[in-house]
Scaffold this active site. Structure first.
Site, mmCIF file in Angstrom:
data_model
loop_
_atom_site.group_PDB
_atom_site.id
_atom_site.type_symbol
_atom_site.label_atom_id
_atom_site.label_comp_id
_atom_site.label_asym_id
_atom_site.label_seq_id
_atom_site.Cartn_x
_atom_site.Cartn_y
_atom_site.Cartn_z
ATOM 1 N N ARG A 1 0.852 -1.200 0.000
ATOM 2 C CA ARG A 1 0.000 0.000 0.000
ATOM 3 C C ARG A 1 0.879 1.238 0.000
ATOM 4 O O ARG A 1 1.663 1.449 0.935
ATOM 5 C CB ARG A 1 -0.930 -0.012 1.209
ATOM 6 C CG ARG A 1 -2.227 0.779 0.952
ATOM 7 C CD ARG A 1 -3.021 0.975 2.227
ATOM 8 N NE ARG A 1 -2.344 1.906 3.089
ATOM 9 C CZ ARG A 1 -2.389 1.880 4.422
ATOM 10 N NH1 ARG A 1 -3.088 0.973 5.042
ATOM 11 N NH2 ARG A 1 -1.721 2.767 5.127
ATOM 12 N N HIS B 1 -4.362 4.639 4.108
ATOM 13 C CA HIS B 1 -5.559 3.786 4.025
ATOM 14 C C HIS B 1 -6.736 4.560 3.439
ATOM 15 O O HIS B 1 -7.475 4.067 2.593
ATOM 16 C CB HIS B 1 -5.907 3.282 5.422
ATOM 17 C CG HIS B 1 -7.239 2.621 5.516
ATOM 18 N ND1 HIS B 1 -7.475 1.369 5.002
ATOM 19 C CD2 HIS B 1 -8.418 3.047 6.050
ATOM 20 C CE1 HIS B 1 -8.753 1.047 5.230
ATOM 21 N NE2 HIS B 1 -9.327 2.052 5.856
ATOM 22 N N TYR C 1 2.788 4.886 11.526
ATOM 23 C CA TYR C 1 3.093 3.451 11.596
ATOM 24 C C TYR C 1 3.870 2.902 10.392
ATOM 25 O O TYR C 1 4.325 1.773 10.419
ATOM 26 C CB TYR C 1 1.804 2.642 11.784
ATOM 27 C CG TYR C 1 0.771 2.846 10.670
ATOM 28 C CD1 TYR C 1 0.838 2.108 9.499
ATOM 29 C CD2 TYR C 1 -0.259 3.781 10.791
ATOM 30 C CE1 TYR C 1 -0.093 2.285 8.486
ATOM 31 C CE2 TYR C 1 -1.191 3.973 9.787
ATOM 32 C CZ TYR C 1 -1.104 3.224 8.637
ATOM 33 O OH TYR C 1 -2.013 3.406 7.631
HETATM 34 C C1 LIG Z 1 -16.293 -5.927 10.051
HETATM 35 C C2 LIG Z 1 -15.419 -4.717 10.085
HETATM 36 N N1 LIG Z 1 -14.477 -4.592 11.038
HETATM 37 C C3 LIG Z 1 -13.665 -3.515 11.054
HETATM 38 C C4 LIG Z 1 -13.795 -2.531 10.111
HETATM 39 C C5 LIG Z 1 -12.866 -1.303 10.135
HETATM 40 N N2 LIG Z 1 -11.948 -1.375 8.995
HETATM 41 C C6 LIG Z 1 -12.133 -0.629 7.887
HETATM 42 S S1 LIG Z 1 -10.962 -0.904 6.742
HETATM 43 C C7 LIG Z 1 -10.162 -2.028 7.711
HETATM 44 C C8 LIG Z 1 -8.904 -2.700 7.238
HETATM 45 C C9 LIG Z 1 -9.129 -3.731 6.196
HETATM 46 O O1 LIG Z 1 -7.906 -4.096 5.633
HETATM 47 P P1 LIG Z 1 -7.799 -5.036 4.382
HETATM 48 O O2 LIG Z 1 -8.824 -6.122 4.453
HETATM 49 O O3 LIG Z 1 -6.401 -5.456 4.238
HETATM 50 O O4 LIG Z 1 -8.226 -4.107 3.143
HETATM 51 P P2 LIG Z 1 -7.516 -2.777 2.607
HETATM 52 O O5 LIG Z 1 -8.156 -1.644 3.373
HETATM 53 O O6 LIG Z 1 -6.052 -2.882 2.873
HETATM 54 O O7 LIG Z 1 -7.829 -2.701 1.151
HETATM 55 C C10 LIG Z 1 -10.826 -2.163 8.930
HETATM 56 C C11 LIG Z 1 -10.371 -3.052 10.019
HETATM 57 C C12 LIG Z 1 -14.800 -2.688 9.135
HETATM 58 N N3 LIG Z 1 -14.975 -1.802 8.140
HETATM 59 N N4 LIG Z 1 -15.580 -3.796 9.135
#
Ligand SMILES: Cc1ncc(C[n+]2csc(CCOP(=O)(O)OP(=O)(O)O)c2C)c(N)n1
Ligand SMILES: [Mg+2]
Length: 353
Positions: A254, A258, A267
């Site tokens: 990435r 985010h 971080y």
């Molecule tokens: C069920 C749930 N838990 C927590 C969150 C908060 N949250 C939003 S994005 C994220 C990280 C997800 O990371 P990843 O699956 O690697 O996808 P990326 O954002 O890197 O594309 C989290 C924990 C959420 N949206 N839904």
């Protein structure tokens, strides 16, 4: 069904900047390659403009997908129009590759109902913000297509973090058991907000997880649009042949925060980010096309201008939408609205002035 061992090596098609290792992909002529490039530039332009629109207060919090364009465009170009896409917030603008107007996606990020499209119009399901909950939806949808004897397949996009969720497990297992024509596209950008991949799993690769479900797992360089395309095309062929789901791990790093609400300096190693940005996917594919004599400055400029124009018109159209009525917050929430419904709405209207 024989299960292929999950592949640990990253598949690549595009070689180094000096052209060493460039391969060709069967069936992709000059026109198809340029279409793929147009899609990448459209997504890149959407993403870069969206960050600006956010800073200008014209859209809300926005999930940046800079350098994820190759995995999105590579997959969509391997699909037919009848196939369905189940995006996460990271693939919010993927509908653009299916003819969705930029104004629609921008309206979604403005929290405006004009951003709620009919999934049937584009074969693109609603953007899923809860992590991985759309994986079972996609699995059930794909199984339904199989039961009806239709040819279509589905693809679910989710992140590395999503593979730790129960919904991912349920969806992947269900798809495998039913032989659903599904592609599980894991965007492994090695971060789940501030949680690094090494804190996410003890599996050596995410593609290894496919073995446990009894489906093939492949790993591709997620910034190599042709490698993604080729792997997705194989997975689509398997799905159509009745051979069930495939897990594709699109590996990258990435290289943007985010989302616009994130300060990644807390971080991440910014030197690493700078290094990775040098290999970003639109430039890599552009270099490949130039080495092949397919892309030149004038053409690249006209493709960029066309995308920038589409975004200018898109934000103007999104901003021209009349404000939504607040009654929408209440409507569709109840079959039989509670007695307080009308007075609650009145109070909200008074509060908002
Ligand atoms: C069920 C749930 N838990 C927590 C969150 C908060 N949250 C939003 S994005 C994220 C990280 C997800 O990371 P990843 O699956 O690697 O996808 P990326 O954002 O890197 O594309 C989290 C924990 C959420 N949206 N839904
Ligand atoms: Mg991630």
């Amino acid at each position: 069904m024989a299960v292929l061992p999950a592949e640990r090596d990253l598949r690549r098609v595009i070689g180094d900047a000096d052209g060493a290792g460039d391969r060709e992909v069967d069936g992709l002529g000059e026109q198809e390659l340029l279409e793929l490039y147009r899609s990448l530039v459209l997504l890149r332009t959407y993403d870069e403009r969206s960050v600006v629109y956010h800073r200008q207060g014209r859209i809300g919090t926005y999930a940046i997908f800079w350098n994820h364009e190759a995995m999105q465009a590579g997959v969509v170009h391997a699909l037919d129009d009848e196939d369905w896409i189940f995006p996460s917030y990271r693939e919010s603008a993927i509908g653009l590759l299916r003819g969705m107007p930029p104004a629609t996606v921008l309206s979604w990020w403005r929290g405006h109902p004009a951003g709620w499209w009919n999934p049937d119009d584009y074969g693109v399901a609603s953007i899923c913000v809860p992590i991985a909950t759309h994986v079972p939806h996609a699995a059930g949808f794909a199984w339904g297509k199989k039961l009806k004897g239709e040819r279509a397949c589905a693809v679910a996009f989710f992140g590395d973090g999503a593979t730790s969720e129960g919904s991912f497990h349920e969806g992947a297992n269900f798809a495998a058991v039913t032989g659903a024509p599904l592609i599980l596209l894991c965007n492994n950008n090695q971060w789940a907000i501030s949680t690094p991949l090494e804190a996410q799993t003890r599996a050596e690769t995410l593609a290894d997880k496919a073995i446990g479900y009894g489906m093939p797992g492949v790993r591709v360089d997620g910034t190599d649009v042709l490698a993604v395309y080729e792997a997705a095309r194989e997975a689509v062929a398997r799905a159509r042949a009745g051979e069930g789901p495939t897990f594709i791990e699109a590996f990258s790093y990435r290289t943007a925060p985010h989302a616009t609400a994130d300060d990644q300096r807390a971080y991440i190693d910014l030197d690493r980010v700078e290094e990775e940005r040098k290999r970003e996917c639109v430039g890599r594919f552009g270099g490949y096309l130039r080495r092949a004599g397919i892309l030149h400055d004038d053409l690249a400029e006209s493709i960029r201008t066309e995308a920038a124009e589409a975004m200018r018109a898109g934000i103007a159209a999104a901003e021209a939408e009349p404000p939504a009525d607040v009654s929408l917050l209440f409507e569709h929430a109840y079959v039989d609205p509670p007695a307080s419904f009308d007075s609650d709405l009145e109070e909200l209207r008074r509060t908002l002035g």
